[in-house]
Motif scaffolding. Structure first.
Motif, PDB file in Angstrom:
ATOM      1  N   MET A   1      68.857  35.553  54.197  1.00 14.56           N
ATOM      2  CA  MET A   1      67.789  35.563  53.229  1.00 14.56           C
ATOM      3  C   MET A   1      68.290  35.052  51.893  1.00 14.56           C
ATOM      4  SD  MET A   1      64.773  37.934  52.822  1.00 14.56           S
ATOM      5  CE  MET A   1      63.685  37.953  51.465  1.00 14.56           C
ATOM      6  N   SER A   2      69.546  35.222  51.590  1.00 13.67           N
ATOM      7  CA  SER A   2      70.048  34.755  50.307  1.00 13.67           C
ATOM      8  C   SER A   2      69.992  33.241  50.223  1.00 13.67           C
ATOM      9  CB  SER A   2      71.476  35.253  50.076  1.00 13.67           C
ATOM     10  OG  SER A   2      72.334  34.703  51.054  1.00 13.67           O
ATOM     11  N   TRP A  16      68.927  39.325  43.016  1.00 16.15           N
ATOM     12  CA  TRP A  16      68.472  39.606  44.361  1.00 16.15           C
ATOM     13  C   TRP A  16      69.506  40.372  45.165  1.00 16.15           C
ATOM     14  CZ3 TRP A  16      63.536  38.935  45.210  1.00 16.15           C
ATOM     15  CH2 TRP A  16      62.846  37.948  44.512  1.00 16.15           C
ATOM     16  N   GLY A  17      70.738  40.456  44.676  1.00 15.31           N
ATOM     17  CA  GLY A  17      71.815  41.085  45.436  1.00 15.31           C
ATOM     18  C   GLY A  17      71.528  42.525  45.795  1.00 15.31           C
ATOM     19  N   GLU A  18      71.042  43.300  44.857  1.00 15.62           N
ATOM     20  CA  GLU A  18      70.763  44.720  45.104  1.00 15.62           C
ATOM     21  C   GLU A  18      69.477  44.931  45.893  1.00 15.62           C
ATOM     22  OE1 GLU A  18      72.700  47.294  44.289  1.00 15.62           O
ATOM     23  OE2 GLU A  18      74.204  45.876  43.593  1.00 15.62           O
ATOM     24  N   ASN A  21      68.410  43.746  50.759  1.00 12.60           N
ATOM     25  CA  ASN A  21      68.194  44.569  51.950  1.00 12.60           C
ATOM     26  C   ASN A  21      66.821  45.223  51.946  1.00 12.60           C
ATOM     27  OD1 ASN A  21      70.702  43.909  52.903  1.00 12.60           O
ATOM     28  ND2 ASN A  21      71.673  45.781  52.171  1.00 12.60           N
ATOM     29  N   THR A  22      66.370  45.641  50.774  1.00 14.69           N
ATOM     30  CA  THR A  22      65.043  46.252  50.665  1.00 14.69           C
ATOM     31  C   THR A  22      63.955  45.244  50.997  1.00 14.69           C
ATOM     32  OG1 THR A  22      65.886  47.720  48.957  1.00 14.69           O
ATOM     33  CG2 THR A  22      63.499  47.512  49.139  1.00 14.69           C
ATOM     34  N   ILE A  23      64.077  44.046  50.452  1.00 17.25           N
ATOM     35  CA  ILE A  23      63.075  43.005  50.714  1.00 17.25           C
ATOM     36  C   ILE A  23      63.084  42.616  52.184  1.00 17.25           C
ATOM     37  CG2 ILE A  23      62.463  40.610  50.217  1.00 17.25           C
ATOM     38  CD1 ILE A  23      63.512  41.107  47.358  1.00 17.25           C
ATOM     39  N   ILE A  26      61.404  45.423  54.241  1.00 17.88           N
ATOM     40  CA  ILE A  26      59.951  45.424  54.070  1.00 17.88           C
ATOM     41  C   ILE A  26      59.327  44.272  54.837  1.00 17.88           C
ATOM     42  CG2 ILE A  26      58.108  45.078  52.373  1.00 17.88           C
ATOM     43  CD1 ILE A  26      59.845  46.699  50.401  1.00 17.88           C
ATOM     44  N   ALA A  27      59.936  43.097  54.768  1.00 19.05           N
ATOM     45  CA  ALA A  27      59.407  41.933  55.492  1.00 19.05           C
ATOM     46  C   ALA A  27      59.458  42.166  56.997  1.00 19.05           C
ATOM     47  CB  ALA A  27      60.190  40.678  55.117  1.00 19.05           C
ATOM     48  N   ALA A  28      60.542  42.737  57.501  1.00 19.31           N
ATOM     49  CA  ALA A  28      60.650  43.021  58.933  1.00 19.31           C
ATOM     50  C   ALA A  28      59.613  44.055  59.358  1.00 19.31           C
ATOM     51  CB  ALA A  28      62.055  43.510  59.269  1.00 19.31           C
TER      52      ALA A  28
END
Length: 124
Positions: A1-2, A16-18, A21-23, A26-28
């Motif tokens: 994703m990066s 976006w580093g932190e 994983n949250t994004i 949520i997308a998954a």
């Protein structure tokens, strides 16, 4: 994703580093929910077996079990950083993760087989 987010112009102003994983989680989750919503809707619209074979739900059920198995294991458990007890310790976590990936890829292959065998190459 990066790699996807590096192409954006505003990637310098947002860290976006932190949140990566949250994004991604949520997308998954949204994609997973949408898939189940579509398959339940198809089962409601086509309730008879001659219109839609309901045994095709097995691939989704197996993928759901695999999804839960894979997400139950953390990176620390696989590396052995935070997990020393349990049934088999680090080896058990790796075996559990491997079985989860086998179920996920097996359900993906089975769903492609159903798609091409039942719908694309259908002889009428």
């Amino acid at each position: 994703m990066s790699g996807f987010l590096e192409g954006l112009r505003c990637s310098e102003c947002i860290d976006w580093g932190e949140k990566r994983n949250t994004i991604a989680s949520i997308a998954a989750g949204v994609l997973f929910f949408t898939g189940w919503w579509i398959i339940i809707d198809a089962a409601v619209i086509y309730p008879r077996m001659d219109e839609f074979n309901h045994s095709y739900h097995a691939c989704g059920v197996i993928a759901t079990v695999a999804f839960l198995m894979i997400n139950a294991v953390s990176n620390g458990q696989v590396r052995g950083d935070s997990y020393s007890e349990g049934c088999l310790g680090q080896t058990g976590a790796r075996i559990w993760l491997f079985i989860g990936f086998m179920l996920a890829f097996g359900s993906l292959i089975a769903s492609m087989w159903i798609l091409f065998g039942g719908y694309v190459a259908k002889e009428n």
